[in-house]
Structure formats: C-alpha cells, structure tokens
Design an enzyme around this catalytic site. Sequence first.
Site, PDB file in Angstrom:
ATOM      1  N   CYS A  30      -2.392   0.064  13.408  1.00 22.66           N
ATOM      2  CA  CYS A  30      -2.154  -0.436  12.048  1.00 22.66           C
ATOM      3  C   CYS A  30      -1.599   0.665  11.138  1.00 22.66           C
ATOM      4  O   CYS A  30      -2.309   1.610  10.808  1.00 22.66           O
ATOM      5  CB  CYS A  30      -3.480  -0.981  11.510  1.00 22.66           C
ATOM      6  SG  CYS A  30      -3.497  -1.334   9.755  1.00 22.66           S
ATOM      7  N   CYS A  33      -3.446   1.147   7.856  1.00 25.44           N
ATOM      8  CA  CYS A  33      -4.744   1.780   8.131  1.00 25.44           C
ATOM      9  C   CYS A  33      -4.582   3.297   8.189  1.00 25.44           C
ATOM     10  O   CYS A  33      -5.407   4.045   7.659  1.00 25.44           O
ATOM     11  CB  CYS A  33      -5.324   1.289   9.457  1.00 25.44           C
ATOM     12  SG  CYS A  33      -5.686  -0.478   9.518  1.00 25.44           S
TER      13      CYS A  33
END
Length: 125
Positions: A30, A33
């Site tokens: 991600c 993230c």
Amino acid sequence: MATVELTDDTFEKTVTDNDIVLVDFWAEWCGPCKQFAPVFEASSEENADVVHAKIDTEAHQRIAAAAGVTAIPTLMAFREGVLVFNQAGALPGPALKQVVEAVKGLDMDDVRAQIAAANNGSPQA
C-alpha cells in the site's frame, strides 16, 4: 516510544490494558500506507503516553476483518478500551496531531453516557 506491531493475539490486550491506543492498519503493498508510516512514527516519538500500534492486514486478516477495515491505511483510536476514532486514509502530521489531542481531551464519562444513550434508544440485537 516506538510503534509496536500487533497480532490477532495481542490486539485486544493492548487496547484494553492501555489508556490510549492508536492503531494503524496497513499493508506492505500500500503506497499511502508507506507515506503515512513516518508520520505515525513521528507521532509515537512526540506522544510517549500514547501506544502507537500497527497491524499488517495481510498477515493478520482476522483482526482486520473483525475491526471492519475495508480500506487501508485505516487509523483507529481507542481510549480506555472504547473505539473513539475510525478513519480510512493517510493523515498528514497536523491532522494526526489534532486526532491525538482530541482523543486525549475526551471526557470518557460523557462518551460512555452517549454510548449508553445510543444503545438504549435503538433496538438491541
């Protein structure tokens, strides 16, 4: 205080045994993230009184599903074991600071009263 890694086995104990716990639900693949990680780490250094925890949603899918995580990153804040903040998306540093300050400033007696009122006002399952 550095961030701590949570697992399916340590999530509940960490949330219930600490006054304030911020949990970052993330995954290695991600991009947002990865952008949020240093912001979260900096907050952990600035707020030693707040547990900053991370859960890898790929490795610990059961707890992510139980928590209702449908997008990552998702940040959850718990105060005295009560979920008081839940938002998907990477936050910039100033926004995360606002969340931390708001959670620290909560009147938990008032929060519990609001939860009780909401539960009494709706049908129980």
